[in-house]
Design an enzyme around this catalytic site. Sequence first.
Site, PDB file in Angstrom:
ATOM      1  N   PRO A 175       3.074   3.763   8.027  1.00 44.99           N
ATOM      2  CA  PRO A 175       2.073   2.788   7.581  1.00 44.99           C
ATOM      3  C   PRO A 175       1.898   2.835   6.064  1.00 44.99           C
ATOM      4  O   PRO A 175       1.737   3.917   5.489  1.00 44.99           O
ATOM      5  CB  PRO A 175       0.789   3.249   8.289  1.00 44.99           C
ATOM      6  CG  PRO A 175       0.994   4.708   8.547  1.00 44.99           C
ATOM      7  CD  PRO A 175       2.471   4.880   8.764  1.00 44.99           C
ATOM      8  N   LYS A 181      -2.125  11.421  12.422  1.00 44.31           N
ATOM      9  CA  LYS A 181      -1.206  11.505  11.271  1.00 44.31           C
ATOM     10  C   LYS A 181      -1.830  12.344  10.163  1.00 44.31           C
ATOM     11  O   LYS A 181      -2.939  12.059   9.713  1.00 44.31           O
ATOM     12  CB  LYS A 181      -0.921  10.100  10.743  1.00 44.31           C
ATOM     13  CG  LYS A 181      -0.086  10.048   9.472  1.00 44.31           C
ATOM     14  CD  LYS A 181       0.298   8.613   9.151  1.00 44.31           C
ATOM     15  CE  LYS A 181       1.198   8.521   7.944  1.00 44.31           C
ATOM     16  NZ  LYS A 181       0.492   8.581   6.664  1.00 44.31           N
ATOM     17  N   SER A 209       2.564  15.579   8.334  1.00 46.39           N
ATOM     18  CA  SER A 209       2.626  14.739   7.128  1.00 46.39           C
ATOM     19  C   SER A 209       1.648  15.241   6.088  1.00 46.39           C
ATOM     20  O   SER A 209       0.550  15.693   6.415  1.00 46.39           O
ATOM     21  CB  SER A 209       2.261  13.291   7.506  1.00 46.39           C
ATOM     22  OG  SER A 209       2.153  12.466   6.356  1.00 46.39           O
ATOM     23  N   HIS A 256       1.091  12.947   3.675  1.00 37.70           N
ATOM     24  CA  HIS A 256       0.848  11.622   3.094  1.00 37.70           C
ATOM     25  C   HIS A 256       1.827  11.349   1.943  1.00 37.70           C
ATOM     26  O   HIS A 256       1.467  10.754   0.924  1.00 37.70           O
ATOM     27  CB  HIS A 256      -0.607  11.534   2.606  1.00 37.70           C
ATOM     28  CG  HIS A 256      -1.234  10.179   2.775  1.00 37.70           C
ATOM     29  ND1 HIS A 256      -2.131   9.883   3.757  1.00 37.70           N
ATOM     30  CD2 HIS A 256      -1.094   9.023   2.062  1.00 37.70           C
ATOM     31  CE1 HIS A 256      -2.530   8.632   3.641  1.00 37.70           C
ATOM     32  NE2 HIS A 256      -1.905   8.076   2.630  1.00 37.70           N
ATOM     33  N   ARG A 304       0.725  12.399  -1.550  1.00 38.32           N
ATOM     34  CA  ARG A 304      -0.254  11.563  -2.262  1.00 38.32           C
ATOM     35  C   ARG A 304      -1.691  12.058  -2.103  1.00 38.32           C
ATOM     36  O   ARG A 304      -2.594  11.502  -2.688  1.00 38.32           O
ATOM     37  CB  ARG A 304      -0.163  10.112  -1.765  1.00 38.32           C
ATOM     38  CG  ARG A 304       1.148   9.462  -2.126  1.00 38.32           C
ATOM     39  CD  ARG A 304       1.389   8.202  -1.324  1.00 38.32           C
ATOM     40  NE  ARG A 304       0.682   7.022  -1.762  1.00 38.32           N
ATOM     41  CZ  ARG A 304       1.038   6.265  -2.788  1.00 38.32           C
ATOM     42  NH1 ARG A 304       2.087   6.568  -3.504  1.00 38.32           N
ATOM     43  NH2 ARG A 304       0.353   5.181  -3.099  1.00 38.32           N
ATOM     44  N   ASP A 351       6.852  12.986   8.626  1.00 34.92           N
ATOM     45  CA  ASP A 351       7.262  12.135   7.503  1.00 34.92           C
ATOM     46  C   ASP A 351       7.050  12.865   6.191  1.00 34.92           C
ATOM     47  O   ASP A 351       6.327  13.849   6.111  1.00 34.92           O
ATOM     48  CB  ASP A 351       6.594  10.754   7.521  1.00 34.92           C
ATOM     49  CG  ASP A 351       5.125  10.749   7.097  1.00 34.92           C
ATOM     50  OD1 ASP A 351       4.665  11.699   6.439  1.00 34.92           O
ATOM     51  OD2 ASP A 351       4.437   9.763   7.427  1.00 34.92           O
ATOM     52  N   ARG A 400       8.455   5.561   1.485  1.00 33.02           N
ATOM     53  CA  ARG A 400       9.045   4.926   0.293  1.00 33.02           C
ATOM     54  C   ARG A 400      10.425   4.321   0.521  1.00 33.02           C
ATOM     55  O   ARG A 400      10.698   3.237  -0.034  1.00 33.02           O
ATOM     56  CB  ARG A 400       9.051   5.916  -0.870  1.00 33.02           C
ATOM     57  CG  ARG A 400       7.626   6.293  -1.332  1.00 33.02           C
ATOM     58  CD  ARG A 400       7.662   7.271  -2.462  1.00 33.02           C
ATOM     59  NE  ARG A 400       6.347   7.789  -2.825  1.00 33.02           N
ATOM     60  CZ  ARG A 400       5.745   8.790  -2.215  1.00 33.02           C
ATOM     61  NH1 ARG A 400       6.330   9.394  -1.198  1.00 33.02           N
ATOM     62  NH2 ARG A 400       4.558   9.208  -2.616  1.00 33.02           N
TER      63      ARG A 400
END
Length: 372
Positions: A95, A243, A265, A267, A270, A298, A322
């Site tokens: 997402p 997530k 994850s 993120h 980030r 991810d 990305r």
Amino acid sequence: MGGKDRRKGKDRREADAPSRWLEVEDARKAAKRRLAKAVYEHARAGAGNEATLAENEAAFRRRAIWPRVLRDVAACDPSTTVLGAALRVPVIVAPMGYLRLFDPEGEIAMARAAEAAGTILAVSELASVRFEDIAAATASPKWLQVCVVRDRGRTRAIVDRAAAAGYAAIVLTVDLPVIGRRPREIAAGFALPPDLALVNHGAVGDDGAACPATLDDLTPDATLTFRDLEWLRGVAPLPLVIKGILRGDDADLAVRHGAAAVIVSNHGGRQLDGAPAALDALPEVAAAVAGRAEVLVDGGVRSGADVLRAIGLGARAVLIGRPALYGLAGGGQAGVERVFAILEDELRATMALAGCRRVSELPRDLVRPTPR
Ligand SMILES: Cc1cc2nc3c(=O)[nH]c(=O)nc-3n(C[C@H](O)[C@H](O)[C@H](O)COP(=O)(O)O)c2cc1C
């Protein structure tokens, strides 16, 4: 501009054509050339000094694939299922908000590319096209990602809309009790263009579907705990995917509170700078879940070999952020399709070279730390 420069420009445009991309990195280069600097930096940015962002990719390079030989690899099959949906390759689109920043068709182009690639698209609650229109654009399965906000009615309204529009699962992102600080993005002066307003959260429409909201209203509720997962599960009868898990104890709690899948994850680097690489966290989470739910990961996946490494360390499938975004920015729907074609080709070749016929049958010791 002289003739020499024009030729350069033409050569460059040709090199940017998705059909010419040979690896995921080529999509990034094309995206960089096409995007305004601030938008590119928004996509690329990590939090803090970007240590976790760098670690995500570096962790894959620290793992070697120990190949087996003479295993009849004439017909390797990279397909799998995730929450019952068939995937041509074990790669899902993560997402990501505001895809119209990257391509005029935004989420619609991404949905069409995901369908062509035979995979699932996870749609962000910050989508720049209405959830219902994205759902209607293709027949392939989609998930809707949410954060729980203070006004539970708002979250309930989104989840109700997801269920009504046919989304197959709800993804709850849990790694942003506060939004990460990304200096690269700030330095580049990134700001959302006004025409990308929150189309899914604006004034109530004729169908009564959307609630009035500002970005502030969508700030995740920092008081959220595992107990709230049961409330969310009660809102709609959709499988819940959590997530942003990095620890075995949290993965265990998520499963005990009803998660059908967890996504290991950080993120994409980030949020918490200093968090471990997602790949480094994966074995602990996979061990804690112990088959009770599906485990996805991810962060930093950039090649078919990376996909195999993640599966070898316990993931059922990976998500890409990305790489899909750069594909979209660099070449629209065709760009995303090209990124998936590259990953599939690389994965098939890696499987054959590693002596693996099916992704569900990888030897436990296929992926090991790189010898020093
Ligand atoms: C520009 C951008 C926007 C993102 N928006 C969201 C979002 O709205 N919700 C979410 O859960 N994750 C979001 N993410 C994180 C991705 O879902 C994913 O975890 C991350 O990109 C994976 O790392 P990778 O980019 O190295 O593949 C975003 C990532 C990027 C790069």
